[in-house]
Design a protein around this motif. Structure first.
Motif, PDB file in Angstrom:
ATOM      1  N   UNK A   2      23.493 -46.832 -21.884  1.00  0.00           N
ATOM      2  CA  UNK A   2      22.980 -47.847 -20.976  1.00  0.00           C
ATOM      3  C   UNK A   2      21.826 -47.283 -20.161  1.00  0.00           C
ATOM      4  N   UNK A   3      20.732 -48.026 -20.130  1.00  0.00           N
ATOM      5  CA  UNK A   3      19.570 -47.601 -19.350  1.00  0.00           C
ATOM      6  C   UNK A   3      18.900 -48.823 -18.757  1.00  0.00           C
ATOM      7  N   UNK A  23      14.127 -53.841 -17.340  1.00  0.00           N
ATOM      8  CA  UNK A  23      14.304 -53.788 -18.790  1.00  0.00           C
ATOM      9  C   UNK A  23      15.555 -52.999 -19.128  1.00  0.00           C
ATOM     10  N   UNK A  24      16.431 -53.596 -19.909  1.00  0.00           N
ATOM     11  CA  UNK A  24      17.711 -52.976 -20.237  1.00  0.00           C
ATOM     12  C   UNK A  24      17.720 -52.462 -21.670  1.00  0.00           C
ATOM     13  N   UNK A  25      18.461 -51.393 -21.887  1.00  0.00           N
ATOM     14  CA  UNK A  25      18.714 -50.892 -23.229  1.00  0.00           C
ATOM     15  C   UNK A  25      20.149 -50.389 -23.275  1.00  0.00           C
ATOM     16  N   UNK A  26      20.707 -50.391 -24.469  1.00  0.00           N
ATOM     17  CA  UNK A  26      22.094 -49.976 -24.633  1.00  0.00           C
ATOM     18  C   UNK A  26      23.102 -51.096 -24.419  1.00  0.00           C
ATOM     19  N   UNK A  27      22.629 -52.251 -24.000  1.00  0.00           N
ATOM     20  CA  UNK A  27      23.455 -53.441 -23.857  1.00  0.00           C
ATOM     21  C   UNK A  27      22.513 -54.637 -23.763  1.00  0.00           C
ATOM     22  N   UNK A  28      23.069 -55.821 -23.829  1.00  0.00           N
ATOM     23  CA  UNK A  28      22.244 -57.024 -23.665  1.00  0.00           C
ATOM     24  C   UNK A  28      22.464 -57.604 -22.267  1.00  0.00           C
ATOM     25  N   UNK A  97      20.769 -53.019 -11.180  1.00  0.00           N
ATOM     26  CA  UNK A  97      22.014 -52.350 -11.527  1.00  0.00           C
ATOM     27  C   UNK A  97      22.831 -53.241 -12.446  1.00  0.00           C
ATOM     28  N   UNK A  98      23.653 -52.618 -13.253  1.00  0.00           N
ATOM     29  CA  UNK A  98      24.530 -53.339 -14.176  1.00  0.00           C
ATOM     30  C   UNK A  98      25.980 -52.965 -13.902  1.00  0.00           C
TER      31      UNK A  98
END
Length: 128
Positions: A2-3, A23-28, A97-98
């Motif tokens: 997750x980033x 911008x997110x990566x490693x999840x949607x 944050x996620x």
């Protein structure tokens, strides 16, 4: 992995606008709740806005209500924070944050401790 990567900060005059991106990566971005937070010099981190993954519900701190809008673009896997009518007191580092875990029951989506992944932040300065 997750980033989260924020961008879009800068210097703007009072009354101006900025759009921040996360911008997110490693999840949607429709998979987990996303929050925007900010930290002004000498102050603690405060919740600004959130976007729930389950039903797309959004919420805002009273200090930014009617001025800020959170949204997401699933195709770009990005969450945005549109900030209008900016004031000098909006000056801060802004973080997204996620919340990638499920704890069951109620949680406060504007509470920093509810989130487990954070971006590096982007500086927003509102000044004439």
């Amino acid at each position: 992995q997750v980033q989260l990567v924020e961008s879009g900060g800068g210097l703007v005059q009072p009354g101006g606008s900025l759009r921040l991106s996360c911008a997110a990566s490693g999840f949607t971005v429709d998979e987990y709740p996303i929050g925007w937070f900010r930290q002004a010099p000498g102050k603690g981190r405060e919740g600004v806005s959130y976007l729930r993954s389950s039903d797309g519900t959004t919420g805002y701190a009273d200090s930014v209500k009617a001025r800020f809008t959170i949204s997401r673009d699933n195709a770009k896997n990005t969450v945005y924070l549109q900030m209008n009518s900016l004031k000098p007191e909006d000056t801060a580092i802004y973080y997204c944050a996620a919340r990638t875990y499920y704890s069951g029951g109620y949680y406060d989506p504007l509470l920093e401790s509810e989130y487990d992944y954070w971006g590096q932040g982007t500086q927003v300065t509102v000044s004439s």
